[in-house]
Motif scaffolding. Sequence first.
Motif, PDB file in Angstrom:
ATOM      1  N   ILE A   1       0.857  -1.186   0.000  1.00  0.00           N
ATOM      2  CA  ILE A   1       0.000   0.000   0.000  1.00  0.00           C
ATOM      3  C   ILE A   1       0.891   1.233   0.000  1.00  0.00           C
ATOM      4  O   ILE A   1       1.807   1.356   0.814  1.00  0.00           O
ATOM      5  CB  ILE A   1      -0.935   0.016   1.219  1.00  0.00           C
ATOM      6  CG1 ILE A   1      -1.909  -1.159   1.163  1.00  0.00           C
ATOM      7  CG2 ILE A   1      -1.705   1.340   1.299  1.00  0.00           C
ATOM      8  CD1 ILE A   1      -2.750  -1.337   2.414  1.00  0.00           C
ATOM      9  N   ALA A   2       0.631   2.143  -0.939  1.00  0.00           N
ATOM     10  CA  ALA A   2       1.359   3.404  -1.013  1.00  0.00           C
ATOM     11  C   ALA A   2       0.358   4.529  -1.222  1.00  0.00           C
ATOM     12  O   ALA A   2      -0.472   4.458  -2.130  1.00  0.00           O
ATOM     13  CB  ALA A   2       2.373   3.384  -2.148  1.00  0.00           C
ATOM     14  N   VAL A   3       0.432   5.536  -0.373  1.00  0.00           N
ATOM     15  CA  VAL A   3      -0.355   6.749  -0.566  1.00  0.00           C
ATOM     16  C   VAL A   3       0.633   7.817  -1.017  1.00  0.00           C
ATOM     17  O   VAL A   3       1.585   8.142  -0.299  1.00  0.00           O
ATOM     18  CB  VAL A   3      -1.080   7.168   0.719  1.00  0.00           C
ATOM     19  CG1 VAL A   3      -1.878   8.448   0.473  1.00  0.00           C
ATOM     20  CG2 VAL A   3      -1.998   6.048   1.214  1.00  0.00           C
ATOM     21  N   ALA A   4       0.431   8.327  -2.225  1.00  0.00           N
ATOM     22  CA  ALA A   4       1.440   9.185  -2.836  1.00  0.00           C
ATOM     23  C   ALA A   4       0.801  10.322  -3.609  1.00  0.00           C
ATOM     24  O   ALA A   4      -0.321  10.196  -4.116  1.00  0.00           O
ATOM     25  CB  ALA A   4       2.336   8.372  -3.777  1.00  0.00           C
ATOM     26  N   THR A   5       1.539  11.413  -3.703  1.00  0.00           N
ATOM     27  CA  THR A   5       1.190  12.521  -4.582  1.00  0.00           C
ATOM     28  C   THR A   5       2.308  12.640  -5.608  1.00  0.00           C
ATOM     29  O   THR A   5       3.406  13.089  -5.284  1.00  0.00           O
ATOM     30  CB  THR A   5       1.053  13.839  -3.806  1.00  0.00           C
ATOM     31  OG1 THR A   5       0.042  13.714  -2.807  1.00  0.00           O
ATOM     32  CG2 THR A   5       0.683  14.987  -4.742  1.00  0.00           C
ATOM     33  N   PRO A   6       2.070  12.206  -6.843  1.00  0.00           N
ATOM     34  CA  PRO A   6       3.134  12.291  -7.849  1.00  0.00           C
ATOM     35  C   PRO A   6       3.224  13.688  -8.431  1.00  0.00           C
ATOM     36  O   PRO A   6       2.216  14.395  -8.547  1.00  0.00           O
ATOM     37  CB  PRO A   6       2.684  11.289  -8.914  1.00  0.00           C
ATOM     38  CG  PRO A   6       1.189  11.255  -8.787  1.00  0.00           C
ATOM     39  CD  PRO A   6       0.879  11.501  -7.345  1.00  0.00           C
ATOM     40  N   PRO A   7       4.435  14.122  -8.812  1.00  0.00           N
ATOM     41  CA  PRO A   7       4.535  15.401  -9.533  1.00  0.00           C
ATOM     42  C   PRO A   7       3.931  15.266 -10.917  1.00  0.00           C
ATOM     43  O   PRO A   7       3.990  14.209 -11.543  1.00  0.00           O
ATOM     44  CB  PRO A   7       6.047  15.630  -9.596  1.00  0.00           C
ATOM     45  CG  PRO A   7       6.641  14.260  -9.541  1.00  0.00           C
ATOM     46  CD  PRO A   7       5.728  13.448  -8.679  1.00  0.00           C
ATOM     47  N   CYS A   8       3.349  16.330 -11.390  1.00  0.00           N
ATOM     48  CA  CYS A   8       2.626  16.301 -12.658  1.00  0.00           C
ATOM     49  C   CYS A   8       3.109  17.499 -13.480  1.00  0.00           C
ATOM     50  O   CYS A   8       2.674  18.630 -13.262  1.00  0.00           O
ATOM     51  CB  CYS A   8       1.125  16.406 -12.362  1.00  0.00           C
ATOM     52  SG  CYS A   8       0.093  15.359 -13.373  1.00  0.00           S
ATOM     53  N   ALA A   9       4.036  17.251 -14.420  1.00  0.00           N
ATOM     54  CA  ALA A   9       4.601  18.357 -15.186  1.00  0.00           C
ATOM     55  C   ALA A   9       5.244  17.828 -16.459  1.00  0.00           C
ATOM     56  O   ALA A   9       5.648  16.663 -16.534  1.00  0.00           O
ATOM     57  CB  ALA A   9       5.644  19.109 -14.350  1.00  0.00           C
ATOM     58  N   THR A  10       5.362  18.686 -17.436  1.00  0.00           N
ATOM     59  CA  THR A  10       6.036  18.337 -18.681  1.00  0.00           C
ATOM     60  C   THR A  10       7.478  17.936 -18.404  1.00  0.00           C
ATOM     61  O   THR A  10       8.184  18.598 -17.644  1.00  0.00           O
ATOM     62  CB  THR A  10       6.013  19.537 -19.639  1.00  0.00           C
ATOM     63  OG1 THR A  10       4.655  19.863 -19.953  1.00  0.00           O
ATOM     64  CG2 THR A  10       6.770  19.236 -20.923  1.00  0.00           C
TER      65      THR A  10
END
Length: 316
Positions: A140-149
């Motif tokens: 189980i992983a709770v994550a906020t991935p970076p979202c960018a070009t």
Amino acid sequence: MPDFKSLLDKAKAKAEGFAQQHNIPTQFPGQGQQYPIPPPNHPNQPYAPPIPPNKPVFSPAAYWQPSFSPSTPVSNNFKHQLGAHGWGNNELQNYISANENSFHTPENKLIVRAISSNGQYTSARLTSHKTLSKQRGSLIAVATPPCATGIWPALWLLPNEPFQWPNEGECDILETWNADCINHSCFHWGQFNGEDWNKHRVMESHIPDMSSGRPIRYEFVWEQDERADRNTGGGRGIWYIDNRAVMKAPIPAGARRMSDWQIIINVAMGGNVCQGKTPANGHYDMIIHELKLCDEPTGGWSRFEADWRAGPEGHP
């Protein structure tokens, strides 16, 4: 609906890069015989919205959960893999062990930070000392991935070193690039050629609010018989996003036993998968809010069985 040819080109680029890194020849459908591949995001498999915050989700107890306390060095739980050699994919980043690229916050979160500064690119690639260790269980992983070009974050699994890629397998749990808000759940255990074309299971899940910065809950559940080995195969895996089964796939003959796999967390920059796009100056954080290995999945093994019967199969 994403452009499928673009997705296929990215998959080819990723495989070619990894194969180049490990000196493995590749051949793709399209360089010989053509094979039909279902389009992503089938109409009968829409992405479900996340569970409302006021609805409790049972979270099973952990048999391994790394401390993200600021007093705990990142190296206690992870090995830093280092290098600026492009990683077989013409990537831009130099993976280093500097504190500014991987650290724990006062709020007990793990940060993997990619930094772009006037043509200089640094990041971190962490591999867990711990293996999955058990015949069945849940990551189980709770994550906020970076979202960018130009940014390519991933949380994935590879067999404990040394291993033969891709013959012994690769499992991708969180993988997205170029801010396209699509997560790629994958299991690979062979080459991209005519003979092995069917040795891949993939599902693309559109997460419309991925760029909002909210935590996303990922879960990978595996189950293998103790008698299974590389010759006989045997076993099953289900991938979840926000508590919804998004893909199921068998664990086949040839793949390394899941108990011997390790967790990898990294943020790559540029390269073939990002189609040559480069990130703007700034820093890009992969935030790991929670990471643990559990003896049972969310909802228990009865839910796993139900999801195995009804869940969507990954396409080749």
